[in-house]
Design a protein around this motif. Sequence first.
Motif, short mmCIF file in Angstrom:
data_model
loop_
_atom_site.label_atom_id
_atom_site.label_comp_id
_atom_site.label_asym_id
_atom_site.label_seq_id
_atom_site.Cartn_x
_atom_site.Cartn_y
_atom_site.Cartn_z
N GLU A 20 0.90 -1.17 -0.14
CA GLU A 20 -0.01 -0.01 -0.10
C GLU A 20 0.99 1.42 -0.02
OE1 GLU A 20 -2.57 -0.52 3.52
OE2 GLU A 20 -3.89 -1.90 2.49
N ALA A 21 1.97 1.27 0.95
CA ALA A 21 2.86 2.39 0.90
C ALA A 21 3.46 2.58 -0.45
CB ALA A 21 3.79 2.29 2.05
N PHE A 22 4.22 1.57 -1.18
CA PHE A 22 4.56 1.65 -2.49
C PHE A 22 3.58 2.08 -3.55
CE2 PHE A 22 5.68 -0.67 -6.39
CZ PHE A 22 7.01 -0.18 -6.56
N LEU A 23 2.34 1.52 -3.43
CA LEU A 23 1.45 2.00 -4.60
C LEU A 23 0.96 3.54 -4.19
CD1 LEU A 23 -1.16 -0.97 -4.75
CD2 LEU A 23 0.26 0.02 -6.50
N LYS A 24 1.01 4.11 -3.03
CA LYS A 24 0.64 5.19 -2.91
C LYS A 24 1.83 6.34 -3.27
CE LYS A 24 -0.96 8.03 1.16
NZ LYS A 24 -1.36 8.05 2.61
N THR A 25 3.06 5.73 -3.07
CA THR A 25 4.23 6.48 -3.63
C THR A 25 4.12 6.71 -5.07
OG1 THR A 25 5.39 5.70 -1.65
CG2 THR A 25 6.93 6.75 -3.40
N ILE A 26 3.85 5.42 -5.76
CA ILE A 26 3.91 5.40 -7.07
C ILE A 26 2.99 6.07 -7.63
CG2 ILE A 26 3.88 3.71 -9.15
CD1 ILE A 26 6.70 3.74 -7.74
N ALA A 32 13.03 7.16 -0.38
CA ALA A 32 14.36 7.23 -0.76
C ALA A 32 15.04 6.16 -1.32
CB ALA A 32 15.08 7.37 0.83
N GLN A 33 14.29 4.97 -1.40
CA GLN A 33 15.15 3.74 -2.01
C GLN A 33 14.58 4.10 -3.55
OE1 GLN A 33 13.07 0.30 -0.30
NE2 GLN A 33 14.31 0.39 1.53
N LEU A 34 13.37 4.65 -3.86
CA LEU A 34 13.22 4.84 -5.17
C LEU A 34 13.93 6.02 -5.89
CD1 LEU A 34 9.38 4.58 -5.21
CD2 LEU A 34 10.79 3.08 -6.47
N ALA A 35 14.28 6.80 -5.05
CA ALA A 35 15.17 7.89 -5.35
C ALA A 35 16.35 7.53 -5.98
CB ALA A 35 15.13 8.95 -4.42
N GLU A 36 16.99 6.53 -5.02
CA GLU A 36 18.26 5.92 -5.00
C GLU A 36 18.24 5.19 -6.40
OE1 GLU A 36 22.26 5.38 -4.89
OE2 GLU A 36 21.08 6.60 -3.54
N LEU A 37 17.25 4.39 -6.83
CA LEU A 37 17.10 3.41 -7.99
C LEU A 37 16.97 4.30 -9.17
CD1 LEU A 37 14.61 0.89 -6.86
CD2 LEU A 37 17.18 0.64 -7.41
N GLN A 38 16.27 5.35 -9.07
CA GLN A 38 16.25 6.49 -10.21
C GLN A 38 17.67 6.95 -10.62
OE1 GLN A 38 13.20 9.03 -8.90
NE2 GLN A 38 11.91 8.13 -10.19
N LYS A 39 18.35 7.30 -9.55
CA LYS A 39 19.89 7.91 -9.85
C LYS A 39 20.73 6.76 -10.44
CE LYS A 39 19.99 11.06 -5.67
NZ LYS A 39 20.57 11.24 -4.53
N LYS A 40 20.48 5.44 -9.96
CA LYS A 40 21.34 4.33 -10.67
C LYS A 40 20.98 4.26 -12.12
CE LYS A 40 22.40 1.99 -6.17
NZ LYS A 40 22.31 0.73 -5.52
N ASP A 60 6.67 6.47 8.06
CA ASP A 60 8.27 6.40 8.05
C ASP A 60 8.55 5.34 6.96
OD1 ASP A 60 8.57 8.03 10.20
OD2 ASP A 60 8.52 6.36 11.79
N GLU A 61 7.56 4.20 6.79
CA GLU A 61 8.05 3.15 5.70
C GLU A 61 7.89 3.95 4.20
OE1 GLU A 61 4.88 0.16 6.37
OE2 GLU A 61 6.24 -0.83 7.94
#
Length: 189
Positions: free
Chosen positions: A136-142, A177-185, A170-171
């Motif tokens: 749910e948190a992932f879907l909300k972010t995306i 943050a993880q998505l941002a890091e993946l986008q940078k990579k 928090d999650e």
Amino acid sequence: MAETQKPLLIKRYASRRLYNTETSDYVTLEDISGFIRKGREVQIIDLKSGDDLTRQYLLQIVAEHESKGESVLPTNVLNDLVRSYTTGVHSVVPQFLAASFDMLRDSQSKMVQNLTKVPNPMATVPGFDAMRKQQEAFLKTIMGGVPGWSGKADAANSEHEPAAATKESDELRDIKAQLAELQKKLSKL
């Protein structure tokens, strides 16, 4: 939601500056893009001629995102769009695209509803609740920037559990943050 509101009227002056009639200030294409991402409809009118310029500016917003490397439409879709204008099939293409986006919004909404449905036979699987909250948190972010998707089902569940809402936020921050890091990579590739 903003869908029940009348479109935000933006006037284009002869100087090509865009004027928000609700807030009485000038706006940029990025501002207009932000309104749309939040679910607000816009209408852009040429002040002098009265012509509706909305389509032109929306296409310009898409073109700017494409030029920045933010692929909105795959090349094969763009090729098909160009072909549709040259073959006379263009009257079907807009309806098809509109129907496709409507189906996408509906399926995303149903997916979130299914995740929060009670009772769920998967709920007996150990660790399911934690996995569901993560999804749910992932879907909300995306999906947060997709017009027509509100994620209200998740908000309704978290109203009864304030501590859980804090944990989820928090999650959500961690996932962002993880998505941002993946986008940078990915951009480095």
